[in-house]
Design an enzyme around this catalytic site. Structure first.
Site, mmCIF file in Angstrom:
data_model
loop_
_atom_site.group_PDB
_atom_site.id
_atom_site.type_symbol
_atom_site.label_atom_id
_atom_site.label_comp_id
_atom_site.label_asym_id
_atom_site.label_seq_id
_atom_site.Cartn_x
_atom_site.Cartn_y
_atom_site.Cartn_z
ATOM 1 N N CYS B 41 0.828 -1.217 0.000
ATOM 2 C CA CYS B 41 0.000 0.000 0.000
ATOM 3 C C CYS B 41 0.851 1.251 0.000
ATOM 4 O O CYS B 41 0.374 2.339 -0.317
ATOM 5 C CB CYS B 41 -0.899 0.055 1.232
ATOM 6 S SG CYS B 41 -1.153 -1.497 2.052
ATOM 7 N N VAL B 78 6.711 -22.151 -3.708
ATOM 8 C CA VAL B 78 5.961 -23.396 -3.540
ATOM 9 C C VAL B 78 5.215 -23.645 -4.840
ATOM 10 O O VAL B 78 4.496 -22.770 -5.337
ATOM 11 C CB VAL B 78 5.002 -23.305 -2.343
ATOM 12 C CG1 VAL B 78 4.074 -24.521 -2.307
ATOM 13 C CG2 VAL B 78 5.811 -23.219 -1.051
ATOM 14 N N TYR B 435 -16.792 16.648 19.987
ATOM 15 C CA TYR B 435 -17.084 17.968 19.429
ATOM 16 C C TYR B 435 -16.230 19.046 20.079
ATOM 17 O O TYR B 435 -16.191 19.164 21.303
ATOM 18 C CB TYR B 435 -18.555 18.347 19.601
ATOM 19 C CG TYR B 435 -18.764 19.832 19.443
ATOM 20 C CD1 TYR B 435 -18.518 20.428 18.211
ATOM 21 C CD2 TYR B 435 -19.123 20.646 20.517
ATOM 22 C CE1 TYR B 435 -18.631 21.804 18.055
ATOM 23 C CE2 TYR B 435 -19.236 22.025 20.360
ATOM 24 C CZ TYR B 435 -18.987 22.602 19.137
ATOM 25 O OH TYR B 435 -19.087 23.946 18.988
#
Lengths: 462, 462
Positions: B41, B78, B435
């Site tokens: 990312c 694998v 707030y």
């Protein structure tokens, strides 16, 4: 009829008006001051210069309310509520004339009054509260006076109290170039946090050049020959001050309600039901109350609390207006969320502190972690400290406190919603929170704390 | 035994190691690439220059894992899983030597592979994917080559795809001074949003000088005399390109699992139970899987989805490691939260889009509101648009999308927790969110949307 023209009262009036036309419902609102619907929370930012104009803090003027057919009577103080006769006695503050007005439904939204300790010198010029716009203007006038009087260098301000208002006013005065000392009765600033988290605020404030004096009881305000405040004195010290700001907190303004025999709680606030209707036989189902004058249910502790906060006042008004207007709404309670900042430091809390948990009879574990606001490798990643309380055995989240820089405070909302939903810290570890490097580490700091709390709960035994 | 040395695989290994000492549990991890535990990312920010060093994206090197007694075998692929014999066949990519290794417990964490459409010219020099660190380095080499070759002015980049990777790569290339064109098959960019919200992203990208071409199917990559990509062609147009970046999305890398007869879902990902153990008789309880190669339960729609995201991969790894290590943990599912940014535009979503709701058989109402990140009067208050979906009749929150500037994206977390708790929009209106003027209007934008949604649900009738 509404008593009080600020957030709760005028929200109630506006919402009721939305539901009922003028012909269906007459709305009268009494306000003893000169303003309606203003943001008291914005005053520190106006004083600090972040907000330019007083009027920026006014969401809706009396005229705007009147245009919506709300009969706002300014500078008119209600001096008596007579619930038996369903009427109130009001006084025109200009003329002194009094009259009785009848109501069918009454909304009490009288707000809170700032604590103003009874100290020598407390009323001297240069000592300011910051509760109303008039208070803010008076403080700004004092500051402007000093600044134009040439006292441009080395101006000193003392803030009494280190709660939200105190630290926000400290920031405001730093912004205006003052040397700021905060005198605080408690062990650390921000007593809404546990002391270990308050300590982080203390250290950050010191780093910003704010002198933080804890464990100090103010004994008097010393005045000069001109009668103006010149210093704040504690038992053993004096702190010179060109201006003194009181930021000690507020109490519900419920003298009228008390005199009328309405029920008050242990914090002095009105007691209501979930629809915000005042309890008991005296109110007789015809009186509602909301905002800073009521007590609210704390959903975590199951007890009533008094929290003066604009966001609750607005919600209360919305609920009252819906019910008075013939609709239906309830205010289920709070979890105790609050956020604040001092300069670039962000401070947040929700739920219970350790002492709240003990007082509620809850046993708990606590964990504290440090993480970052963004992926560690992303520019601007800022440190934050998250403390979490979880109930012993059940692992239910009890509280979260966050102190950090940019991106810290609003993360507390995740914990606030989790508290509301009564989640356990283990449930929280699976929360699907937004992740991308500019916004969060791959484990959001709140989840890092939750993971550690899971381990602590397990280790806490049965 | 772990197949895949990135987030899910190495988180699983690390967590298992925390619970079990080397003498109790041997851990072998196979990784075909050259890196372990890296942040895919983060690649756009490395390419864009926000992150300086490739190694900043590596959370833990193979050596660091080995120090914790995890036997990491690098450049070892694998090539077969034999669940009946409980063994895997691996190939040393340097020597080509193969060997079988037995396991007691297997963790499949093979990740995802980028979609690479079978177009003429797709393999030409100058066409780059951005899935691995090697991809990122190859792209950076190409860019550096062009930049030193003196093509300093008017460099043009075409990004194919306008999902998260596409828009993040568009930002990265803008940062490096390229003229960027994004060619997108869909009607609007960010198909993880509803088109009306994608439209806002489109407009903002155009405002940043990014050319956004929608409804366009790429037909080929045109190459020059030197064999290098020189343009991207659609049915009817050509977009000149000095560099082409593929950002079309990914599919689960499950060829090995499919060949072994393990159960795959409709999106091609492995199917697991809540403990992340692969379902069915072939796995026989000895195989776990996590990260980008599995499907996850969408808690809102009740269906399996494929979501390639580092935060889920880390959680899966944590859960798998706990279970493999003898502890107990589950991954209950996702609500589909994702956040992203393009320059200063923030984009967030959680829950269902309109078409997801329809596909799940849900009827819904939608509302869209505009609000600000801070109190309107506070400096830096930035506009954001919030769209909310609620179920018809019940009012249960179904999804939330947010597009705005600073402070917009992470607000989606409130909706993510509310979705997890299956709250109604009416319950949300009472949420006790943080707030203070620097952080939010008195009604948080998410609550403004919830309030409007309540009205829409009521108006939506029975």
């Amino acid at each position: 009829m509404v008593i009080g023209g600020d957030a709760a009262g005028m929200s109630a009036a506006s919402q009721a008006r939305r539901l009922r036309k003028p012909g269906e419902l007459e709305i009268v609102a009494f306000e003893r001051g000169s303003f309606t619907s203003f943001s008291a929370c914005g005053i520190p930012y106006w004083v600090g210069g972040d907000v330019e104009e007083r009027d920026d803090l006014i969401a809706r003027t009396p005229e705007a309310h009147r245009e919506r057919a709300i009969d706002v009577r300014m500078r008119t103080e209600v001096v008596e509520i007579d619930p038996r006769e369903r009427r109130v006695r009001s006084r025109d503050l200009a003329s002194g004339a009094e009259e009785w007005t009848a109501y069918d439904k009454l909304v009490i939204a009288t707000g809170a009054r700032p604590l103003r300790p009874d100290l020598p010198g407390i009323d001297a010029p240069g000592v300011h509260g910051v509760q109303t716009l008039d208070d803010g203007q008076a403080l700004l006038d004092t500051l402007a006076e000093m600044e134009t009087a040439g006292k441009a260098e080395g101006r000193r301000a003392v803030v009494i109290g280190a709660g939200y208002i105190g630290v926000e006013m400290a920031e405001a005065l730093v912004h205006r170039g003052y040397e700021v000392t905060v005198v605080n009765r408690g062990k650390e600033p921000m007593s809404t946090l546990d002391p270990d988290m308050g300590r982080l605020v203390h250290e950050a404030m010191t780093g910003m050049g704010i002198a933080m004096v804890n464990d100090a009881e103010v004994t008097k305000i010393l005045t000069g020959d001109d009668g103006r405040a010149r210093a704040v004195a504690t038992e053993d010290r004096e702190f010179p001050a060109d201006v003194v700001v009181l930021g000690i907190g507020v109490r519900p303004e419920t003298a009228l309600a008390r005199a009328a025999g309405l029920p008050l709680g242990e914090h002095g606030g009105l007691l209501t039901d979930l629809a915000m209707r005042v309890r008991g036989p005296v109110a007789d189902g015809a009186i509602w109350a909301g905002g800073d004058c009521v007590e609210v249910l704390d959903l975590v502790s199951g007890r009533e609390r008094h929290i003066a906060l604009g966001t609750h006042a607005n919600k209360h008004g919305q609920v009252i207006g819906s019910n008075v207007g013939g609709g239906y709404a309830t205010f289920p309670g709070v979890v105790g969320t609050a956020v604040s900042k001092v300069c670039d430091l962000e401070i947040a809390r929700t739920g219970l502190r350790e002492k709240d948990a003990r007082a509620a009879g809850l046993q708990y574990v606590t964990v504290t972690i440090e993480s970052t606001s963004r992926a560690g490798y992303y520019p601007g990643a800022a440190l934050m400290t998250v403390k979490m309380l979880a109930e012993r055995r059940t692992g239910r989240l009890l509280g979260t406190q966050i102190v950090g820089r940019e991106g810290a405070a609003k993360r507390v909302d995740v914990a606030a919603v989790a508290l509301t939903a009564r989640m356990t810290v283990e449930q929280m570890t699976a929360l699907d929170l937004g992740y991308a490097p500019p916004f969060s580490p791959v484990w959001d700091p709140v989840l890092v704390a939750a993971r550690k709390a899971v381990t602590a709960v397990r280790a806490g035994g049965a």
